[in-house]
Design a protein around this motif. Structure first.
Motif, PDB file in Angstrom:
ATOM      1  N   LEU A   1       0.820  -1.211   0.000  1.00 46.54           N
ATOM      2  CA  LEU A   1       0.000   0.000   0.000  1.00 46.54           C
ATOM      3  C   LEU A   1       0.856   1.265   0.000  1.00 46.54           C
ATOM      4  O   LEU A   1       0.561   2.231  -0.705  1.00 46.54           O
ATOM      5  CB  LEU A   1      -0.932   0.013   1.215  1.00 46.54           C
ATOM      6  CG  LEU A   1      -2.098  -0.964   1.186  1.00 46.54           C
ATOM      7  CD1 LEU A   1      -2.799  -0.989   2.544  1.00 46.54           C
ATOM      8  CD2 LEU A   1      -3.072  -0.583   0.097  1.00 46.54           C
TER       9      LEU A   1
ATOM     10  N   ARG B   1       0.943   4.137  -2.926  1.00 47.58           N
ATOM     11  CA  ARG B   1       0.705   5.554  -2.637  1.00 47.58           C
ATOM     12  C   ARG B   1       1.888   6.413  -3.067  1.00 47.58           C
ATOM     13  O   ARG B   1       1.709   7.501  -3.617  1.00 47.58           O
ATOM     14  CB  ARG B   1       0.423   5.742  -1.142  1.00 47.58           C
ATOM     15  CG  ARG B   1       0.111   7.156  -0.759  1.00 47.58           C
ATOM     16  CD  ARG B   1      -1.134   7.671  -1.433  1.00 47.58           C
ATOM     17  NE  ARG B   1      -1.376   9.048  -1.051  1.00 47.58           N
ATOM     18  CZ  ARG B   1      -1.939   9.949  -1.812  1.00 47.58           C
ATOM     19  NH1 ARG B   1      -2.389   9.630  -3.004  1.00 47.58           N
ATOM     20  NH2 ARG B   1      -2.106  11.181  -1.387  1.00 47.58           N
ATOM     21  N   GLU B   2       3.109   5.931  -2.836  1.00 44.01           N
ATOM     22  CA  GLU B   2       4.290   6.665  -3.283  1.00 44.01           C
ATOM     23  C   GLU B   2       4.287   6.813  -4.802  1.00 44.01           C
ATOM     24  O   GLU B   2       4.648   7.858  -5.329  1.00 44.01           O
ATOM     25  CB  GLU B   2       5.569   5.963  -2.822  1.00 44.01           C
ATOM     26  CG  GLU B   2       5.840   6.119  -1.346  1.00 44.01           C
ATOM     27  CD  GLU B   2       7.073   5.356  -0.885  1.00 44.01           C
ATOM     28  OE1 GLU B   2       7.516   4.409  -1.579  1.00 44.01           O
ATOM     29  OE2 GLU B   2       7.601   5.712   0.177  1.00 44.01           O
TER      30      GLU B   2
ATOM     31  N   GLU C   1       1.568   6.857  -6.707  1.00 46.96           N
ATOM     32  CA  GLU C   1       0.517   7.844  -7.014  1.00 46.96           C
ATOM     33  C   GLU C   1       1.031   9.266  -6.826  1.00 46.96           C
ATOM     34  O   GLU C   1       0.797  10.138  -7.654  1.00 46.96           O
ATOM     35  CB  GLU C   1      -0.694   7.631  -6.109  1.00 46.96           C
ATOM     36  CG  GLU C   1      -1.517   6.417  -6.421  1.00 46.96           C
ATOM     37  CD  GLU C   1      -2.615   6.194  -5.391  1.00 46.96           C
ATOM     38  OE1 GLU C   1      -2.744   7.008  -4.442  1.00 46.96           O
ATOM     39  OE2 GLU C   1      -3.342   5.196  -5.523  1.00 46.96           O
ATOM     40  N   LEU C   2       1.724   9.508  -5.726  1.00 51.93           N
ATOM     41  CA  LEU C   2       2.255  10.841  -5.458  1.00 51.93           C
ATOM     42  C   LEU C   2       3.311  11.238  -6.483  1.00 51.93           C
ATOM     43  O   LEU C   2       3.353  12.390  -6.920  1.00 51.93           O
ATOM     44  CB  LEU C   2       2.839  10.910  -4.045  1.00 51.93           C
ATOM     45  CG  LEU C   2       1.820  10.790  -2.904  1.00 51.93           C
ATOM     46  CD1 LEU C   2       2.535  10.672  -1.563  1.00 51.93           C
ATOM     47  CD2 LEU C   2       0.866  11.969  -2.912  1.00 51.93           C
TER      48      LEU C   2
END
Length: 87
Positions: free
Chosen positions: A39, A43-44, A46-47
């Motif tokens: 997860l 998220r990393e 996505e950022l």
């Protein structure tokens, strides 16, 4: 980033020195840590995508690199600009 580092340190600190030794964490806890790291990585990613960062992936030296060097004399369009400009 901090969460990933903390989880990595927990893994390092709890991993037995020898494979024959029993791991102090239960199998379900190990799977939960793996899920958390997955997860965090998502998220990393996505950022990084939102920030416009270029995703670079490592490759082995015997693999072809996706981006190669182009010799200067093979660059196209340079002569066209010189010939077509304002005479």
């Amino acid at each position: 980033m901090v969460m990933r580092k903390v989880l990595a340190n927990v893994i390092k600190d709890t991993t037995p020195e020898f494979k024959t030794m029993k791991h102090p964490l239960s199998g379900s806890t190990i799977e939960d840590i793996k899920m958390c790291l997955t997860l965090i990585a998502a998220r990393e990613r996505e950022l990084a995508d939102a920030a416009g960062a270029v995703a670079s992936r490592p490759y082995y030296s015997d693999e072809n690199a996706r981006i190669g060097a182009v010799p200067v004399n093979e660059i196209g369009g340079m002569e066209k600009k010189k010939d077509g400009g304002g005479s």
